[in-house]
Design an enzyme around this catalytic site. Sequence first.
Site, PDB file in Angstrom:
ATOM      1  CE1 TYR A 153      38.676  27.343  36.299  1.00  0.00           C
ATOM      2  CE2 TYR A 153      39.110  28.182  34.158  1.00  0.00           C
ATOM      3  CZ  TYR A 153      39.175  26.966  35.249  1.00  0.00           C
ATOM      4  OH  TYR A 153      40.173  26.073  35.133  1.00  0.00           O
ATOM      5  CE  LYS A 157      42.489  27.687  37.280  1.00  0.00           C
ATOM      6  NZ  LYS A 157      42.977  26.966  38.407  1.00  0.00           N
TER       7      LYS A 157
END
Length: 252
Positions: A153, A157
């Site tokens: 993640y 991001k």
Amino acid sequence: MTSTPRVAIVTGAARGIGSAVAVRLAADGHAVAVVDLDQASCADTVDAITAKGGRALAVGCDVSNEEAVAAAVDRVAAELGAPTILVNNAGITRDDLLFKMSAADWDSVINVHLRGAFLMSRAAQAHMVQARFGRIVNMSSVSALGNRGQANYAAAKAGVQGFTKALAIELGKFGVTVNAIGPGFIETDMTRATAARLGMDFEAFRDAAVSQIPVGRAGQPEDIAAVASFLVREEAGFVSGQVIYAAGGPRD
Ligand code: NAP
């Protein structure tokens, strides 16, 4: 009043931050395509918009699927008009420590956040370039700065931030701005799922997060919707390639 009415696409808009962004953009006067994996799941957001007299269209689409994205953007253009606002918000987490993280969990997180933002932006920019106006807002996260258990993640991001800056450079001359929002702790199903994964009561999990937040509260989806509302306005046309952290305190 904030903006000329336009057609906006918000992905992952069935619930959470995406739903709040869709409702806010509709309140600002835009027609909104409410995009999520399952078209039926978009009904609550669409109803919230139409109940207030707004215009909304439910669109089922997996943003990581190239054909589905092309079809979804074509459908929005046909049924609502050429989309000149895009909020790439759809997201998932598949948290685990690196030594336990499966390749499938790596791939699915990268695919939804990065491939999804790429496919949606590529499809929508054609309308924006033609209109000589566009606004793309990508949802990053404070996790881009690194977070335990979120290698996939965090990488996605952080990737979203580089993607944002590259598009800002490419598309600026066409009147298209591209920015990212980096939310901190926002109360949604995603943070509820994180608490559950850690075996924590949500209130205790939230209180622990709040103790580290300078403004002394958790974020709400509407906090992020307010930032998106600003970034898509015409008057925000000199802000591009930026990452705006909305986290109740400073981030680097
Ligand atoms: P959420 O409540 O889990 O909502 C995410 C939505 O995205 C869900 O409706 C989900 O559909 C949809 N979605 C997932 N995969 C998709 C795909 N392939 N195609 C289309 N839609 C898809 O999450 P949230 O908390 O509102 O988060 C929204 C965004 O903000 C995400 O990008 C997230 O990473 C980011 N963010 C959140 C926080 C936070 O604290 N909540 C902080 C920083 C950043 P299903 O329900 O069908 O899976």
